[in-house]
Design an enzyme around this catalytic site. Structure first.
Site, PDB file in Angstrom:
ATOM      1  N   CYS A  24      48.199  97.553  34.234  1.00  0.00           N
ATOM      2  CA  CYS A  24      48.813  96.734  33.219  1.00  0.00           C
ATOM      3  C   CYS A  24      49.992  97.412  32.581  1.00  0.00           C
ATOM      4  O   CYS A  24      50.176  98.619  32.675  1.00  0.00           O
ATOM      5  CB  CYS A  24      47.800  96.487  32.120  1.00  0.00           C
ATOM      6  SG  CYS A  24      46.269  95.845  32.736  1.00  0.00           S
ATOM      7  N   GLY A  50      52.684  94.776  36.634  1.00  0.00           N
ATOM      8  CA  GLY A  50      51.726  93.700  36.870  1.00  0.00           C
ATOM      9  C   GLY A  50      52.427  92.373  36.952  1.00  0.00           C
ATOM     10  O   GLY A  50      53.183  92.021  36.055  1.00  0.00           O
ATOM     11  N   ASN A 125      45.387  98.785  29.061  1.00  0.00           N
ATOM     12  CA  ASN A 125      46.024  99.290  30.277  1.00  0.00           C
ATOM     13  C   ASN A 125      45.128 100.329  30.924  1.00  0.00           C
ATOM     14  O   ASN A 125      44.836 101.348  30.322  1.00  0.00           O
ATOM     15  CB  ASN A 125      47.381  99.916  29.911  1.00  0.00           C
ATOM     16  CG  ASN A 125      48.016 100.616  31.091  1.00  0.00           C
ATOM     17  OD1 ASN A 125      47.754 100.284  32.233  1.00  0.00           O
ATOM     18  ND2 ASN A 125      48.850 101.577  30.806  1.00  0.00           N
ATOM     19  N   TYR A 255      55.000 106.487  42.093  1.00  0.00           N
ATOM     20  CA  TYR A 255      55.175 105.079  42.438  1.00  0.00           C
ATOM     21  C   TYR A 255      55.198 104.116  41.261  1.00  0.00           C
ATOM     22  O   TYR A 255      56.019 103.210  41.213  1.00  0.00           O
ATOM     23  CB  TYR A 255      54.040 104.639  43.383  1.00  0.00           C
ATOM     24  CG  TYR A 255      54.001 103.145  43.599  1.00  0.00           C
ATOM     25  CD1 TYR A 255      54.870 102.524  44.488  1.00  0.00           C
ATOM     26  CD2 TYR A 255      53.113 102.342  42.876  1.00  0.00           C
ATOM     27  CE1 TYR A 255      54.858 101.144  44.660  1.00  0.00           C
ATOM     28  CE2 TYR A 255      53.096 100.961  43.041  1.00  0.00           C
ATOM     29  CZ  TYR A 255      53.969 100.373  43.939  1.00  0.00           C
ATOM     30  OH  TYR A 255      53.956  99.021  44.098  1.00  0.00           O
TER      31      TYR A 255
HETATM   32  P1  AMP Z   1      50.619 100.720  52.640  1.00  0.00           P
HETATM   33  O1  AMP Z   1      51.505  99.685  53.225  1.00  0.00           O
HETATM   34  O2  AMP Z   1      49.224 100.202  52.422  1.00  0.00           O
HETATM   35  O3  AMP Z   1      50.604 102.023  53.363  1.00  0.00           O
HETATM   36  O4  AMP Z   1      51.164 101.020  51.172  1.00  0.00           O
HETATM   37  C1  AMP Z   1      52.293 101.821  50.982  1.00  0.00           C
HETATM   38  C2  AMP Z   1      53.348 101.057  50.275  1.00  0.00           C
HETATM   39  O5  AMP Z   1      52.838 100.437  49.114  1.00  0.00           O
HETATM   40  C3  AMP Z   1      54.460 101.985  49.827  1.00  0.00           C
HETATM   41  O6  AMP Z   1      55.684 101.345  50.139  1.00  0.00           O
HETATM   42  C4  AMP Z   1      54.271 102.135  48.342  1.00  0.00           C
HETATM   43  O7  AMP Z   1      55.510 102.095  47.674  1.00  0.00           O
HETATM   44  C5  AMP Z   1      53.445 100.961  47.946  1.00  0.00           C
HETATM   45  N1  AMP Z   1      52.338 101.319  47.039  1.00  0.00           N
HETATM   46  C6  AMP Z   1      51.721 102.491  46.859  1.00  0.00           C
HETATM   47  N2  AMP Z   1      50.730 102.395  45.932  1.00  0.00           N
HETATM   48  C7  AMP Z   1      50.718 101.126  45.517  1.00  0.00           C
HETATM   49  C8  AMP Z   1      49.938 100.394  44.563  1.00  0.00           C
HETATM   50  N3  AMP Z   1      48.965 100.961  43.865  1.00  0.00           N
HETATM   51  N4  AMP Z   1      50.235  99.086  44.400  1.00  0.00           N
HETATM   52  C9  AMP Z   1      51.203  98.501  45.109  1.00  0.00           C
HETATM   53  N5  AMP Z   1      51.951  99.131  46.028  1.00  0.00           N
HETATM   54  C10 AMP Z   1      51.732 100.424  46.234  1.00  0.00           C
END
Ligand code: AMP
Length: 482
Positions: A24, A50, A125, A255
């Site tokens: 959040c 979010g 949050n 991130y």
């Molecule tokens: P994946 O495709 O499952 O390997 O996720 C990696 C991608 O998702 C990267 O481009 C990250 O920038 C992004 N990412 C990493 N952690 C998160 C998160 N908690 N929520 C959303 N996106 C994420």
């Protein structure tokens, strides 16, 4: 069947069998004639935290007014008539992100309750790692729950608290009563919270980018375990929790936070560039160009390109009108999301040996698609570099990462991952490289400077809902709920 058993059944049906996951952004302002519009703008700047729902509760001196809707901040709060329906000079707002499929209107924050001492709105949050155990206990004690959100658990604990003063009743949240704006950061400071000010009106919010958008001044970070109470008489600071060494979440830097925010005194952008620099030092690649996976890989790719002397090229173009990949709850939609989000820029990559840079690798979904896309666009070689260590453990503190068996690095070794994503080479930043990028010589193994459990498996608190045990200290810290 008892109420408690019925609740357990419902919880399991809702997929709440493990922990409730919410991430959040929060924003609160006290004593400003444009409180609602400023809160809407602040939430707009926090949209990256979010995208599933947004809400604002405001107090006009007599009554609370609220608007809570599914969707983006702009879907609801860009409309003049909605802002006009929310008169008042004190407001709290919330953007919500959840992936367990229970984003339904009654879970949208801020939640509101009439407590003994008057109305109370709360925006939260992060997660309570023992929300489910607390909830079961509350239901057994006769509480009637209207939502499946952790935040409602907090409301119930507040309602039952025998202590008179609000300062003794909080975890990590922003709340509004008919007299005060309250902000509390958890004892470890896992999630960020900052204090700002505009035209003399104090503001509490998740990130400094929400202050920048309205031209507000950054005053300071709320400290770990600190409770700030803002009223007509000014700002009070309380430290109701036992003193602990702060353990801010390192993933905010990698991130989650916006790159223009200053978190814990550090520029997120600068840290991300440093991640790229360290990565280039540790794992250089024999290539012609550096290509970021936009937007999350951009600052690290700039650092990598500068440190390695390679040209930086936009080999992937991002469609900005699609939300973050993980927002969609099913794998099928998530995959569709990735295709909708990124396109190859053939002119930049055809015939080239490229180094792809992304901030993190979770399930591997993005990497598989992007590598394939680069090859289809004519890239000669694709070297993948990840600007953080392998994620081997799930998060339970508000950043949604999947269960362990879905984490690519938890189920594959480096060569297995390379094969899975189809790259010519693959490397991750080391944990010490990550700490160097944060300005430390290395990780302190006895007293880690951050919580980095996703990479190390060292969780900073007991995971009560995971182990089934209720930690008595946590319970007494959270509330006097008997
Ligand atoms: P994946 O495709 O499952 O390997 O996720 C990696 C991608 O998702 C990267 O481009 C990250 O920038 C992004 N990412 C990493 N952690 C998160 C998160 N908690 N929520 C959303 N996106 C994420």
């Amino acid at each position: 069947m008892s109420v408690a058993n019925e609740f357990d059944k419902q919880a399991d049906n809702l997929g709440m069998g493990d922990t409730l996951r919410e991430e959040c952004g929060v924003f609160g302002i006290f004593g400003h004639p444009d409180a609602t519009a400023l809160t809407a703008l602040g939430l707009h700047a926090l949209q990256h935290r979010g995208q599933e729902a947004a809400g604002i509760v405001v107090y006009d001196g007599k009554r609370f007014h609220s608007e809570r809707r599914l969707g983006l901040v702009g879907d609801t709060f860009s409309k003049r008539h909605v802002i006009e329906r929310l008169p008042g000079s004190a407001a709290v707002g919330h953007v919500r992100y959840s992936t367990t499929g229970e984003t339904i209107l009654r879970n949208v924050q801020p939640l509101f309750a009439e407590l003994d001492g008057g109305g109370f709105a709360v925006a939260h949050n992060g997660n309570l790692t023992n929300a489910l155990s607390l909830r079961r206990q509350l239901v057994r004690d006769g509480a009637i729950m209207q939502s499946t959100s952790d935040t409602e658990v907090i409301l119930h604990l507040l309602a039952r608290s025998k202590r008179a003063r609000f300062v003794e009743r909080f975890v990590s949240l922003v709340g509004l009563t008919n007299k005060k704006l309250v902000g509390a950061r958890d004892p470890l400071g896992i999630r960020p919270l900052v204090l700002g000010e505009l035209d003399g009106a104090p503001i509490l919010t998740s990130e400094t980018c929400a202050l920048d958008i309205i031209g507000a001044k950054f005053v300071r970070d709320v400290e770990n375990g600190e409770v700030i109470i803002i009223g007509e008489a000014g700002i009070e600071s309380h430290k109701p929790f036992p003193v602990m060494q702060p353990r801010p979440c390192i993933f905010e830097y990698i991130y989650f936070a916006r790159p223009d925010s200053i978190v814990g005194g550090k520029s997120v952008y600068q840290v991300r560039r440093n991640l790229g620099t360290e990565l280039a030092r540790e794992s250089p690649a024999n290539a012609d160009i550096v290509v970021p996976v936009p937007d999350s890989g951009v600052p690290a790719a700039i650092g990598f390109a500068q440190a390695s002397g390679l040209n930086y090229e936009l080999g992937i173009i991002r469609n900005h009108y699609v939300g973050r990949t993980f927002i969609e709850p099913t794998q099928q939609i998530r995959e569709l999301g990735v295709r909708m989000k990124h396109s190859a820029n053939r002119a930049a990559v055809a015939g080239k040996r490229i180094v792809l840079i992304d901030d993190s690798l979770v399930r591997g979904t993005t990497s598989v698609k992007i590598v394939r896309m680069m090859r289809e666009a004519g890239a000669k070689e694709v070297h993948f570099r990840i600007a953080s260590p392998p994620i081997t453990h799930p998060d339970f503190y508000g950043i949604d990462t999947p269960d362990k068996d879905k984490l690519l690095a938890a189920t594959h070794d480096l060569e297995g991952m390379r094969k899975y994503i189809g790259a010519d080479s693959l490397a991750f930043l080391s944990v010490d490289g990550l700490y160097r990028a944060m300005g430390h010589e290395k990780r302190n193994p006895e007293k880690p400077q951050y919580t980095d459990h996703c990479f190390t498996g060292e969780y900073p608190t007991p995971l009560t809902d995971k182990t089934g045990e209720i930690a008595p200290r946590q319970l007494s810290l959270l509330a006097e709920a008997s």
